[in-house]
Design a protein around this motif. Structure first.
Motif, PDB file in Angstrom:
ATOM      1  N   LEU A 149       0.727  -1.515  -0.057  1.00  0.00           N
ATOM      2  CA  LEU A 149       0.040  -0.102  -0.030  1.00  0.00           C
ATOM      3  C   LEU A 149       0.541   1.315   0.491  1.00  0.00           C
ATOM      4  O   LEU A 149       1.426   1.388   0.846  1.00  0.00           O
ATOM      5  N   TRP A 150       0.345   2.059  -0.531  1.00  0.00           N
ATOM      6  CA  TRP A 150       1.267   3.316  -1.214  1.00  0.00           C
ATOM      7  C   TRP A 150       0.735   4.876  -0.589  1.00  0.00           C
ATOM      8  O   TRP A 150      -0.244   4.901  -0.415  1.00  0.00           O
ATOM      9  N   ASP A 151       1.568   5.780   0.025  1.00  0.00           N
ATOM     10  CA  ASP A 151       0.898   6.294   0.722  1.00  0.00           C
ATOM     11  C   ASP A 151      -0.016   7.367  -0.927  1.00  0.00           C
ATOM     12  O   ASP A 151       0.976   7.227  -2.275  1.00  0.00           O
ATOM     13  N   ALA A 152      -0.577   7.865  -1.014  1.00  0.00           N
ATOM     14  CA  ALA A 152      -1.523   8.773  -1.914  1.00  0.00           C
ATOM     15  C   ALA A 152      -2.054   9.878  -1.612  1.00  0.00           C
ATOM     16  O   ALA A 152      -2.653  10.118  -0.808  1.00  0.00           O
ATOM     17  N   THR A 153      -1.941  11.135  -2.547  1.00  0.00           N
ATOM     18  CA  THR A 153      -2.301  12.423  -2.792  1.00  0.00           C
ATOM     19  C   THR A 153      -2.997  12.680  -4.138  1.00  0.00           C
ATOM     20  O   THR A 153      -1.850  12.789  -5.147  1.00  0.00           O
ATOM     21  N   ALA A 154      -3.963  12.868  -3.904  1.00  0.00           N
ATOM     22  CA  ALA A 154      -4.260  13.467  -5.271  1.00  0.00           C
ATOM     23  C   ALA A 154      -4.286  15.066  -5.696  1.00  0.00           C
ATOM     24  O   ALA A 154      -4.812  15.943  -4.891  1.00  0.00           O
ATOM     25  N   ASP A 155      -4.502  15.532  -6.370  1.00  0.00           N
ATOM     26  CA  ASP A 155      -4.665  17.051  -6.789  1.00  0.00           C
ATOM     27  C   ASP A 155      -5.088  17.576  -8.298  1.00  0.00           C
ATOM     28  O   ASP A 155      -4.714  16.918  -9.213  1.00  0.00           O
ATOM     29  N   ALA A 156      -6.217  18.042  -7.956  1.00  0.00           N
ATOM     30  CA  ALA A 156      -7.561  18.419  -8.774  1.00  0.00           C
ATOM     31  C   ALA A 156      -7.171  19.504 -10.237  1.00  0.00           C
ATOM     32  O   ALA A 156      -7.499  19.111 -11.439  1.00  0.00           O
ATOM     33  N   GLY A 157      -6.030  20.390  -9.173  1.00  0.00           N
ATOM     34  CA  GLY A 157      -5.438  20.936 -10.235  1.00  0.00           C
ATOM     35  C   GLY A 157      -4.213  20.230 -11.698  1.00  0.00           C
ATOM     36  O   GLY A 157      -4.765  21.013 -12.544  1.00  0.00           O
ATOM     37  N   SER A 158      -3.695  19.839 -11.206  1.00  0.00           N
ATOM     38  CA  SER A 158      -2.497  18.913 -12.302  1.00  0.00           C
ATOM     39  C   SER A 158      -3.799  17.656 -12.540  1.00  0.00           C
ATOM     40  O   SER A 158      -3.183  17.062 -13.913  1.00  0.00           O
ATOM     41  N   ASN A 159      -4.952  17.114 -11.973  1.00  0.00           N
ATOM     42  CA  ASN A 159      -5.615  16.463 -12.561  1.00  0.00           C
ATOM     43  C   ASN A 159      -4.786  14.737 -12.615  1.00  0.00           C
ATOM     44  O   ASN A 159      -4.510  14.073 -13.029  1.00  0.00           O
TER      45      ASN A 159
END
Length: 382
Positions: A149-159
């Motif tokens: 399991l990886w740490d994840a961060t999503a960024d809507a600005g860069s999709n």
């Protein structure tokens, strides 16, 4: 998979505040995130959905930094699934998972006898594959990057979705603590970008690859043999019976390995040559035409749907695998049992077994250096 949006956001915020590995960031807001199933230790895997203005959809999981789904339109605008995969985390954790969509590491592809020497010390890895009855190390070992399991961060600005994993010194037998970051980005130019960087605190070897299985027809279990393939490569790496490169860079001209011009995959796959007999079909690394930076590597076309996949990379080789070991026993998405030669993988990479072959590009990463690997999938249809 249906979820309550409010509960999903609350769950994401809670996980982020816990600060545990595999937690999703509370800043995901505009990129949908849903639960994808539990790991044996009780942690929850997640699924992130990226869409672009043209209707393309990419779904990425923090389990294995995996491309779980890619949906694109055909020439008539019909959006369909074009990858192989599973419905939830359990499938990706199963022994039957042939690395569908995974980020594979530390070392993608094969290492002879599961051994290599670095700075005068020999290291032993798991021998978890035995083509031709000859054991070797494959795709990082028994629990490679695809099953963590990886740490994840999503960024809507860069999709985009950014995934980070810290592999401890000695994990699966590899030296050095390795910190790896993978970024998936879906653009409005219909490109899915996969960018990797990694650093280490001690000398190590690595070859991190992306392992999606493609069937551009949009219909699971249609043969891949009708797909038309072009590879920007006039040489390939012959192997022994154990699918370990011999060290030779052989010309493709006049052989069934020649995809310098668009050629249907099935046209010559059953020809009686040593390479195809050893691999059970296509399962080899092609040496890309040398170039600085990003270069075009491959084009895959499916005539009926009109879909085309173009692949670019900054790595020196591409592994083309024609689904020779798919046999209908693996039940994938929606319970479909994936059949023989109904999907292919195109994995940009360093050369297989590079740690053991001095003539190959180096696979060694040392402290103070940064490993980089970029791969771009561009989708079109006409």
């Amino acid at each position: 998979m249906k979820t309550n949006p409010v509960m999903t956001l609350l769950a994401a915020a809670c996980l982020a505040s816990c600060g545990e590995p595999g937690a999703s960031s509370a800043d995901n807001s505009k990129i949908p995130v849903e639960n994808f199933g539990k790991l044996p230790d009780g942690r929850e895997a997640h699924l992130y959905t990226l869409t672009n203005k043209n209707g393309l959809v990419a779904k990425i999981s923090d389990l294995g930094a995996t491309l779980v789904s890619m949906q694109t339109p055909d020439k008539d605008g019909k959006v369909q699934e074009i990858t192989y995969g599973f419905d939830d985390a359990a499938g990706y954790l199963s022994d039957g998972n042939p690395y569908f969509g995974a980020t594979v590491g530390r070392f993608g592809n094969r290492i002879k006898d599961g051994k290599f020497s670095l700075d005068g010390k020999e290291y032993s890895l798991a021998t978890n594959n035995e083509p031709g009855g000859i054991p070797c190390h494959l795709h990082g070992g028994k629990i490679g990057f695809n099953k963590v399991l990886w740490d994840a961060t999503a960024d809507a600005g860069s999709n985009s979705v950014t995934l980070t994993y810290v592999s401890k010194d000695g994990e699966e037998g590899y030296p050095g603590t390795l910190t790896t970051k993978v970024v998936y980005t879906l653009t409005d130019d219909n490109e899915l970008k996969w960018d990797v960087t990694a650093t280490t605190d001690a000398p190590t070897v690595l070859n991190i690859v992306q392992h999606t299985y493609w069937n551009l027809s949009g219909t699971p279990n249609e043969t891949i043999n009708d797909h038309v393939l072009t590879l920007d490569a006039d040489k390939f790496l012959p192997t022994d019976k154990g699918l370990i490169p011999t060290g030779e860079l052989a010309p493709v001209a006049g052989t069934p390995m020649d995809f310098t011009k668009p050629t249907a995959i099935g046209d010559r796959v059953n020809e009686k040559t040593e390479a195809l007999e050893f691999g059970g079909g296509y399962d080899h690394a092609w040496v890309l035409t040398p170039a600085e930076g990003m270069r075009h590597a491959a084009t895959l076309q499916e005539p009926k749907s009109g879909r085309t996949l173009d692949i670019s990379t900054d790595k020196p080789a591409i592994q083309f695998y024609g689904g020779n070991f798919l046999d209908g026993t693996v039940a994938g998405r929606d319970g479909v049992k994936y059949a023989y030669r109904t999907a292919c993988a195109l994995e940009t990479e360093n050369f297989p077994d590079a740690p053991n072959q001095a003539s190959f590009p180096s696979a060694v990463l040392r402290p103070g250096e940064t490993y980089k690997h970029s791969m771009v999938f561009k989708f079109s249809a006409k």
